[in-house]
Design an enzyme around this catalytic site. Structure first.
Site, PDB file in Angstrom:
ATOM      1  N   ASP A 186       0.862  -1.178   0.000  1.00  7.73           N
ATOM      2  CA  ASP A 186       0.000   0.000   0.000  1.00  7.73           C
ATOM      3  C   ASP A 186       0.898   1.227   0.000  1.00  7.73           C
ATOM      4  O   ASP A 186       1.748   1.387   0.866  1.00  7.73           O
ATOM      5  CB  ASP A 186      -0.905   0.003   1.242  1.00  7.73           C
ATOM      6  N   GLU A 270      -1.313  -1.003  -6.304  1.00 12.44           N
ATOM      7  CA  GLU A 270      -2.416  -0.298  -6.937  1.00 12.44           C
ATOM      8  C   GLU A 270      -1.851   0.521  -8.083  1.00 12.44           C
ATOM      9  O   GLU A 270      -0.776   1.097  -7.969  1.00 12.44           O
ATOM     10  CB  GLU A 270      -3.094   0.638  -5.936  1.00 12.44           C
ATOM     11  N   CYS A 323     -12.913  -4.247   4.646  1.00 12.95           N
ATOM     12  CA  CYS A 323     -12.392  -5.004   5.782  1.00 12.95           C
ATOM     13  C   CYS A 323     -11.677  -6.237   5.227  1.00 12.95           C
ATOM     14  O   CYS A 323     -12.276  -7.036   4.510  1.00 12.95           O
ATOM     15  CB  CYS A 323     -13.527  -5.430   6.708  1.00 12.95           C
ATOM     16  N   CYS A 326     -13.648  -9.607   6.854  1.00 14.39           N
ATOM     17  CA  CYS A 326     -14.967 -10.088   6.436  1.00 14.39           C
ATOM     18  C   CYS A 326     -15.375  -9.588   5.051  1.00 14.39           C
ATOM     19  O   CYS A 326     -16.350 -10.062   4.487  1.00 14.39           O
ATOM     20  CB  CYS A 326     -16.025  -9.696   7.464  1.00 14.39           C
ATOM     21  N   CYS A 342     -13.825  -2.641  12.099  1.00 14.29           N
ATOM     22  CA  CYS A 342     -14.997  -3.155  11.377  1.00 14.29           C
ATOM     23  C   CYS A 342     -16.035  -3.644  12.374  1.00 14.29           C
ATOM     24  O   CYS A 342     -15.712  -4.001  13.509  1.00 14.29           O
ATOM     25  CB  CYS A 342     -14.571  -4.293  10.446  1.00 14.29           C
ATOM     26  N   CYS A 344     -17.384  -6.346  12.358  1.00 16.39           N
ATOM     27  CA  CYS A 344     -17.135  -7.766  12.637  1.00 16.39           C
ATOM     28  C   CYS A 344     -16.140  -7.942  13.779  1.00 16.39           C
ATOM     29  O   CYS A 344     -15.875  -9.055  14.225  1.00 16.39           O
ATOM     30  CB  CYS A 344     -16.635  -8.486  11.389  1.00 16.39           C
ATOM     31  N   ASP A 351      -3.188   1.171   7.037  1.00 16.60           N
ATOM     32  CA  ASP A 351      -2.359   0.862   5.863  1.00 16.60           C
ATOM     33  C   ASP A 351      -2.157  -0.643   5.677  1.00 16.60           C
ATOM     34  O   ASP A 351      -2.111  -1.142   4.553  1.00 16.60           O
ATOM     35  CB  ASP A 351      -0.993   1.557   5.970  1.00 16.60           C
TER      36      ASP A 351
HETATM   37 ZN   LIG Z   1     -15.011  -6.970   8.979  1.00 20.79          ZN
END
Ligand SMILES: [Zn+2]
Length: 369
Positions: A186, A270, A323, A326, A342, A344, A351
């Site tokens: 990243d 990216e 995330c 999940c 998140c 979850c 990063d």
């Molecule tokens: Zn999650």
């Protein structure tokens, strides 16, 4: 076929230095002349891109009649100025760059010449170049015999040093490597990148110190009276620091990319459009200083040399907002949120979470996920 460039310090005689100065000047002159003509064509056909593309590009030969002194310099250098301008327009039309600009006297002093019918030769610490004849240079490494010289770029730095970059081509068909170890990177403004294993590439301390030194030297320069002796002296000091920093950065980028290329079979990044990015976010120069573009170029050829892969994923992929545990995508995530949390229950450094997502996306692309 693969390419590799070799860079050496060049030591021209006074006479050769004069011819070099003349060549830099002629290349700039021809480039600006052609640009002038192209701008007229552009104004005329602004609304009809196709008609503009059909319009023939002016060639340097055309100017030799009106400006006979152009004949004194390497004609290949002038031909390359034309190619560079054409490339600048291609980039402009495809939206990758802004409208081509005129080259100022302050611009980089440089020109490129090509190997044609054995006009470039190397022997005993000398290199033979068109018009210049034999120029002394410090060849600190051998160019392998199976490498064919394609072109040479001669540059004069602001501190008055000359360099030659010899571009070679060679037969190279690496056996594709089976992909086992994959890493995602990243892009990071401060540290170049954060990888999917949580490691940060950090610029070395001496590099950061040199940057501070440069900032100080520039402040001193701004206080000196422009054109005075002390100003000239300080300007040279600033130029030297600039060169030193550029070299240190390049060394660091070479090392960082070498380590990754040796350790992993594929690296996922990216596909950032740095120009667009720096403009959009007003990061200005710092994004370019970060050297991400240079780094990815090094990384790509170092991986390919070994039959490995650089995988670029779409820049619109929401690597930061997803995330990595999940897969849920957040509606918004502000730049100030350094921790990714998140629903979850997953919590990670922002990063690192992004780097893991980039890796996962790359694996999908590879078809191994
Ligand atoms: Zn999650």
């Amino acid at each position: 076929m693969a390419n590799k460039a070799y860079k050496f310090r060049l030591y021209p005689t006074q006479e050769q230095a004069q011819l070099l100065a003349k060549t830099f000047g002629c290349v700039r002159f021809v480039y600006n002349k052609m640009l002038e003509e192209r701008i007229q064509i552009y104004e005329k056909f602004k609304d009809d891109k196709e008609a503009m593309k059909q319009h023939k590009f002016p060639t340097p030969a055309k100017y030799k009649k009106d400006f006979p002194w152009l004949k004194e310099v390497d004609s290949l250098a002038l031909a390359n100025a034309q190619l560079n301008l054409q490339k600048a327009f291609t980039n402009f039309f495809s939206g990758r760059a802004g409208f081509p600009k005129f080259k100022s006297r302050k611009a980089k002093q440089s020109y490129t010449t090509n190997m044609v019918n054995g006009n470039i030769k190397l022997a005993d610490g000398y290199i033979k170049l068109p018009k210049l004849k034999w120029v002394k240079f410090k060849q600190h490494r051998e160019i392998p015999v199976h490498h064919i010289i394609k072109s040479c770029t001669i540059t004069k730095t602001k501190t008055g040093k000359y360099f030659i970059s010899i571009l070679t081509e060679y037969e190279h068909q690496p056996v594709p490597k089976e992909v086992k170890n994959v890493v995602g990177l990243d892009f990071s403004m401060n540290t170049l990148y954060v990888d999917s294993e949580g490691k940060r590439a950090n610029y070395p301390r001496f590099y950061r110190q040199a940057l501070e030194k440069l900032a100080r030297a520039q402040r001193v320069l701004s206080r000196r009276r422009k054109g005075s002796n002390r100003w000239h002296k300080q300007r040279l000091k600033v130029a030297r620091l600039h060169e030193k920093i550029a070299n240190q950065r390049q060394d660091f980028l070479h090392k960082a990319s070498r380590q990754l290329a040796n350790r992993y079979d594929a690296v996922v990044i990216e596909d950032l459009n740095m120009k667009g990015m720096s403009q959009a976010l007003h990061f200005g120069k710092s994004v370019h200083d970060n050297g991400w573009g240079l780094f990815t170029t090094f990384l790509q050829y170092k991986l390919e040399e070994q039959g490995k892969k650089l995988i670029k994923i779409d820049k619109w992929f929401p690597s930061s907002k997803t995330c990595s545990c999940c897969g849920q995508v957040k509606v918004s995530l502000s730049l100030t949120e350094r921790q990714f949390r998140c629903e979850c229950g997953f919590v990670a450094d922002r990063d690192i979470n992004a780097a893991i997502n980039i890796k996962k996306e790359g694996l999908k692309k590879l078809g191994t996920a």
